[in-house]
Design a protein around this motif. Structure first.
Motif, PDB file in Angstrom:
ATOM      1  N   VAL A 113     -12.396  15.262  34.823  1.00 12.76           N
ATOM      2  CA  VAL A 113     -11.030  14.821  34.553  1.00 12.76           C
ATOM      3  C   VAL A 113     -10.106  15.279  35.682  1.00 12.76           C
ATOM      4  CG1 VAL A 113     -11.223  14.637  32.061  1.00 12.76           C
ATOM      5  CG2 VAL A 113     -10.667  16.841  33.068  1.00 12.76           C
ATOM      6  N   PRO A 114      -9.145  14.432  36.067  1.00 11.27           N
ATOM      7  CA  PRO A 114      -8.290  14.714  37.226  1.00 11.27           C
ATOM      8  C   PRO A 114      -7.114  15.617  36.861  1.00 11.27           C
ATOM      9  CG  PRO A 114      -7.750  12.564  36.353  1.00 11.27           C
ATOM     10  CD  PRO A 114      -8.888  13.087  35.509  1.00 11.27           C
ATOM     11  N   THR A 115      -7.378  16.907  36.665  1.00 11.89           N
ATOM     12  CA  THR A 115      -6.326  17.805  36.196  1.00 11.89           C
ATOM     13  C   THR A 115      -5.226  18.037  37.227  1.00 11.89           C
ATOM     14  OG1 THR A 115      -7.830  19.612  36.788  1.00 11.89           O
ATOM     15  CG2 THR A 115      -7.688  19.017  34.466  1.00 11.89           C
ATOM     16  N   SER A 116      -5.493  17.773  38.507  1.00 13.44           N
ATOM     17  CA  SER A 116      -4.415  17.892  39.494  1.00 13.44           C
ATOM     18  C   SER A 116      -3.437  16.725  39.406  1.00 13.44           C
ATOM     19  CB  SER A 116      -4.995  17.998  40.908  1.00 13.44           C
ATOM     20  OG  SER A 116      -5.836  16.886  41.193  1.00 13.44           O
ATOM     21  N   ALA A 117      -3.784  15.711  38.649  1.00 13.60           N
ATOM     22  CA  ALA A 117      -2.872  14.629  38.270  1.00 13.60           C
ATOM     23  C   ALA A 117      -2.828  14.625  36.743  1.00 13.60           C
ATOM     24  CB  ALA A 117      -3.354  13.289  38.815  1.00 13.60           C
ATOM     25  N   PRO A 118      -2.199  15.630  36.140  1.00 14.16           N
ATOM     26  CA  PRO A 118      -2.370  15.887  34.697  1.00 14.16           C
ATOM     27  C   PRO A 118      -1.939  14.746  33.791  1.00 14.16           C
ATOM     28  CG  PRO A 118      -0.591  17.228  35.613  1.00 14.16           C
ATOM     29  CD  PRO A 118      -1.302  16.612  36.774  1.00 14.16           C
ATOM     30  N   ASP A 119      -1.022  13.910  34.243  1.00 15.01           N
ATOM     31  CA  ASP A 119      -0.603  12.788  33.409  1.00 15.01           C
ATOM     32  C   ASP A 119      -1.693  11.739  33.271  1.00 15.01           C
ATOM     33  OD1 ASP A 119      -0.206  12.335  36.183  1.00 15.01           O
ATOM     34  OD2 ASP A 119       1.084  10.624  35.751  1.00 15.01           O
ATOM     35  N   ARG A 120      -2.742  11.826  34.097  1.00 10.97           N
ATOM     36  CA  ARG A 120      -3.853  10.877  34.039  1.00 10.97           C
ATOM     37  C   ARG A 120      -5.094  11.466  33.362  1.00 10.97           C
ATOM     38  NH1 ARG A 120      -3.197   7.383  38.494  1.00 10.97           N
ATOM     39  NH2 ARG A 120      -5.071   6.280  37.790  1.00 10.97           N
ATOM     40  N   ALA A 121      -5.108  12.780  33.181  1.00 11.57           N
ATOM     41  CA  ALA A 121      -6.327  13.452  32.727  1.00 11.57           C
ATOM     42  C   ALA A 121      -6.713  13.061  31.307  1.00 11.57           C
ATOM     43  CB  ALA A 121      -6.164  14.967  32.837  1.00 11.57           C
ATOM     44  N   GLY A 122      -5.754  13.033  30.391  1.00 13.27           N
ATOM     45  CA  GLY A 122      -6.062  12.697  29.012  1.00 13.27           C
ATOM     46  C   GLY A 122      -6.588  11.276  28.873  1.00 13.27           C
ATOM     47  N   ASP A 123      -5.986  10.339  29.608  1.00 16.65           N
ATOM     48  CA  ASP A 123      -6.445   8.952  29.529  1.00 16.65           C
ATOM     49  C   ASP A 123      -7.858   8.814  30.072  1.00 16.65           C
ATOM     50  OD1 ASP A 123      -4.107   8.099  28.360  1.00 16.65           O
ATOM     51  OD2 ASP A 123      -3.190   7.426  30.243  1.00 16.65           O
ATOM     52  N   GLU A 124      -8.184   9.542  31.127  1.00 16.76           N
ATOM     53  CA  GLU A 124      -9.545   9.459  31.666  1.00 16.76           C
ATOM     54  C   GLU A 124     -10.557  10.047  30.696  1.00 16.76           C
ATOM     55  OE1 GLU A 124     -12.758   8.498  34.014  1.00 16.76           O
ATOM     56  OE2 GLU A 124     -10.710   7.716  33.961  1.00 16.76           O
ATOM     57  N   LEU A 125     -10.187  11.107  29.996  1.00 14.60           N
ATOM     58  CA  LEU A 125     -11.096  11.650  28.988  1.00 14.60           C
ATOM     59  C   LEU A 125     -11.297  10.644  27.862  1.00 14.60           C
ATOM     60  CD1 LEU A 125     -12.846  13.885  27.871  1.00 14.60           C
ATOM     61  CD2 LEU A 125     -10.788  14.916  26.870  1.00 14.60           C
ATOM     62  N   ARG A 126     -10.234  10.011  27.408  1.00 17.00           N
ATOM     63  CA  ARG A 126     -10.375   9.003  26.345  1.00 17.00           C
ATOM     64  C   ARG A 126     -11.267   7.853  26.798  1.00 17.00           C
ATOM     65  NH1 ARG A 126      -4.829  10.259  26.004  1.00 17.00           N
ATOM     66  NH2 ARG A 126      -4.267  11.302  24.040  1.00 17.00           N
ATOM     67  N   ARG A 127     -11.099   7.420  28.040  1.00 15.30           N
ATOM     68  CA  ARG A 127     -11.946   6.341  28.564  1.00 15.30           C
ATOM     69  C   ARG A 127     -13.402   6.786  28.630  1.00 15.30           C
ATOM     70  NH1 ARG A 127     -14.199   3.938  33.344  1.00 15.30           N
ATOM     71  NH2 ARG A 127     -14.078   5.943  34.420  1.00 15.30           N
ATOM     72  N   ALA A 128     -13.625   7.998  29.119  1.00 13.02           N
ATOM     73  CA  ALA A 128     -14.990   8.487  29.287  1.00 13.02           C
ATOM     74  C   ALA A 128     -15.708   8.606  27.947  1.00 13.02           C
ATOM     75  CB  ALA A 128     -14.985   9.826  30.015  1.00 13.02           C
ATOM     76  N   VAL A 129     -15.002   9.088  26.937  1.00 13.90           N
ATOM     77  CA  VAL A 129     -15.615   9.260  25.619  1.00 13.90           C
ATOM     78  C   VAL A 129     -15.698   7.924  24.886  1.00 13.90           C
ATOM     79  CG1 VAL A 129     -15.371  10.378  23.362  1.00 13.90           C
ATOM     80  CG2 VAL A 129     -14.881  11.662  25.451  1.00 13.90           C
ATOM     81  N   GLY A 130     -14.596   7.175  24.884  1.00 11.96           N
ATOM     82  CA  GLY A 130     -14.540   5.952  24.093  1.00 11.96           C
ATOM     83  C   GLY A 130     -15.262   4.772  24.702  1.00 11.96           C
ATOM     84  N   ASP A 131     -15.168   4.622  26.039  1.00 11.21           N
ATOM     85  CA  ASP A 131     -15.749   3.453  26.698  1.00 11.21           C
ATOM     86  C   ASP A 131     -17.101   3.746  27.346  1.00 11.21           C
ATOM     87  OD1 ASP A 131     -13.422   2.191  25.965  1.00 11.21           O
ATOM     88  OD2 ASP A 131     -12.509   2.288  27.967  1.00 11.21           O
ATOM     89  N   LEU A 132     -17.268   4.951  27.886  1.00 15.13           N
ATOM     90  CA  LEU A 132     -18.485   5.279  28.622  1.00 15.13           C
ATOM     91  C   LEU A 132     -19.506   6.043  27.789  1.00 15.13           C
ATOM     92  CD1 LEU A 132     -16.978   6.357  32.087  1.00 15.13           C
ATOM     93  CD2 LEU A 132     -17.638   4.072  31.299  1.00 15.13           C
ATOM     94  N   GLY A 133     -19.104   6.494  26.614  1.00 10.19           N
ATOM     95  CA  GLY A 133     -20.048   7.171  25.731  1.00 10.19           C
ATOM     96  C   GLY A 133     -20.325   8.614  26.079  1.00 10.19           C
ATOM     97  N   MET A 134     -19.371   9.282  26.728  1.00 13.28           N
ATOM     98  CA  MET A 134     -19.580  10.682  27.080  1.00 13.28           C
ATOM     99  C   MET A 134     -19.270  11.596  25.906  1.00 13.28           C
ATOM    100  SD  MET A 134     -18.621  10.925  31.099  1.00 13.28           S
ATOM    101  CE  MET A 134     -19.419   9.777  32.235  1.00 13.28           C
ATOM    102  N   SER A 135     -19.645  12.870  26.071  1.00 13.33           N
ATOM    103  CA  SER A 135     -19.636  13.805  24.941  1.00 13.33           C
ATOM    104  C   SER A 135     -18.632  14.932  25.088  1.00 13.33           C
ATOM    105  CB  SER A 135     -21.040  14.398  24.771  1.00 13.33           C
ATOM    106  OG  SER A 135     -21.974  13.393  24.457  1.00 13.33           O
ATOM    107  N   GLY A 136     -17.751  14.878  26.067  1.00 14.74           N
ATOM    108  CA  GLY A 136     -16.776  15.929  26.297  1.00 14.74           C
ATOM    109  C   GLY A 136     -16.397  15.957  27.752  1.00 14.74           C
ATOM    110  N   THR A 137     -15.860  17.082  28.177  1.00 19.33           N
ATOM    111  CA  THR A 137     -15.506  17.265  29.580  1.00 19.33           C
ATOM    112  C   THR A 137     -15.866  18.668  30.012  1.00 19.33           C
ATOM    113  OG1 THR A 137     -13.717  17.177  31.235  1.00 19.33           O
ATOM    114  CG2 THR A 137     -13.128  17.965  29.038  1.00 19.33           C
TER     115      THR A 137
END
Length: 335
Positions: A113-137
Motif C-alpha cells: 500500500v502506498p503509505t507515502s501517498a496516504p490518501d490513496r492507501a486505503g483505496d488500494e487496500l480495498r482494491r487488492a482485497v475486493g478485486d484481486l483477492g488478497m488477504s491483507g497488507t
C-alpha cells in the motif's frame, strides 16, 4: 505427523520497487547491501533468485520442505517516493495477483500500500482485497518517520477494519538518527546487523505497536487485526511489565496491553524455530493467536515441518497454528 502449512511472512521483491527505494534504504542503512549480501552473505541474507521468483523455483522449494501455501508480500513499499508510490504499489499488487491466479492453490497475497501517498492507501487496500483477492497488507515499518498511529493513516486503518484485512506490521530499519545513537561506533557490518535483524528492527516494530496501542488506534478501530512476526517482536515477553507500568488509569486507553494482544493481534515465528519461544507464547497469549511463517527467502524452509510436528502441543493446537487460524482469520484464503 505431516501438517498442512500456510506460511504468512514470505517475500518477493518487485524490481521496480527495489530501484525506487534503493536510495532511501541506503541512506538509513548504509551497510545493508554488504551486511546482507545474497552471494555468500551471513545469516538472513536472501536467496536473490528466489526473492524475485513467483513461479518454479519458489514452488520447488515449497514442495521440497512441505509448505502448502505461501501468503506472499512485496517489500519496501513504505519507502517509495510519494510521486510514484500509488502506481508502483498498484503494479506490484497486479503482478502478485497474476501469480496467485496462476497458482491459486499455492499462493495468496498481502498487498503493498502506498503509505507515502496516504490518501490513496486505503483505496488500494480495498482494491487488492475486493478485486484481486488478497488477504491483507504488509506494512514495512514507518513511512517518512511516522508510525501508523499518525492521523494521516486513519483512512488506511479504516479500510483494513472495514475489509477484515489484517495489517502485518513488518520490521524495517530504524531512522538513521536512532541507528547512530544506539548502534553506531562498531564496524559497518556489525552496526547494520545490530540495527536490523539482530535486534534493532524488532525493537523498532515493538515500539511501533506500542504507539498503536497508546494512541488509541484499537479503541477507534476495535475490529482492526494486526499481525506481528518474530514471536510478537518482543511484546509477549514484556506483557506483564507493560501492564504493570502502563495501567489504563495512566494511559487512558480502554484495555491493557495483554487484552489488545489477545483480542486484536496474532503472531508468527518468522523462521525463529525455537521451542521455548513457542511454549512461552502459547502460555501467554494462546495457541489460537499464533499463525505460521518462515520468512523465506531470508530464512530457509527446511525444518518448518519438523519444528511444529515435534512441538509439545496437542494435535488441535498444531493444526490451528499450521493452517487453521490463518484460514479463519485471513479473508480470501480459500485454499
Amino acid at each position: 505427523m505431516t501438517l498442512k502449512l500456510i506460511t504468512l511472512e514470505e517475500h518477493y521483491m518487485s524490481p521496480e520497487v527495489a530501484r525506487a527505494t534503493g536510495p532511501e534504504i541506503a541512506r538509513i542503512s548504509p551497510g545493508f547491501a554488504e551486511a546482507f549480501s545474497g552471494e555468500g552473505g551471513g545469516p538472513g541474507s536472501p536467496d536473490v533468485e528466489a526473492l524475485g521468483d513467483l513461479g518454479d523455483k519458489r514452488l520447488a522449494d515449497m514442495d521440497a520442505y512441505g509448505i502448502d501455501v505461501q501468503v506472499l508480500s512485496g517489500l519496501n513499499a513504505q519507502h517509495l517516493p510519494s510521486d510514484v508510490a500509488p502506481d508502483l504499489a498498484r503494479a506490484t499488487n497486479d503482478r502478485l495477483a497474476a501469480a496467485m491466479n496462476r497458482h491459486p492453490d499455492r499462493f495468496a497475497g498481502f498487498a503493498s500500500v502506498p503509505t507515502s501517498a496516504p490518501d490513496r492507501a486505503g483505496d488500494e487496500l480495498r482494491r487488492a482485497v475486493g478485486d484481486l483477492g488478497m488477504s491483507g497488507t504488509l506494512v514495512f515499518g514507518r513511512t517518512e518517520g511516522r508510525f501508523l498511529s499518525d492521523p494521516r493513516f486513519e483512512g488506511l486503518l479504516a479500510a483494513a477494519e472495514e475489509t477484515g484485512a489484517p495489517v502485518y506490521l513488518h520490521p524495517s530499519p530504524a531512522p538513521l538518527a536512532t541507528t547512530e545513537e544506539n548502534y553506531g561506533g562498531l564496524s559497518e557490518v556489525v552496526t547494520t546487523r545490530l540495527q536490523t535483524a539482530a535486534w534493532g528492527w524488532h525493537q523498532e516494530t515493538a515500539v511501533h505497536f506500542m504507539h498503536l496501542v497508546l494512541s488509541g488506534v484499537f479503541d477507534r478501530h476495535p475490529d482492526l487485526k494486526l499481525i506481528l512476526g518474530h514471536w510478537g517482536e518482543m511484546i509477549p515477553f514484556f506483557l506483564e511489565r507493560l501492564d504493570e507500568m502502563l495501567p489504563t488509569r495512566i494511559t487512558g486507553v480502554e484495555r491493557s496491553f495483554t487484552e489488545y494482544m489477545r483480542e486484536n493481534v496474532w503472531i508468527t515465528p518468522s523462521g525463529m524455530f525455537t521451542q521455548a519461544n513457542l511454549q512461552y507464547c502459547v502460555e501467554t497469549i494462546g495457541a489460537d493467536r499464533i499463525m505460521y511463517s518462515v520468512d523465506y527467502p531470508f530464512v530457509r524452509m527446511d525444518g518448518a515441518q519438523e519444528f511444529l510436528s515435534e512441538a509439545r502441543l496437542d494435535d488441535s493446537q498444531k493444526e490451528a497454528i499450521a493452517h487453521g487460524t490463518a484460514e479463519r482469520v485471513l479473508p480470501n484464503l480459500a485454499v
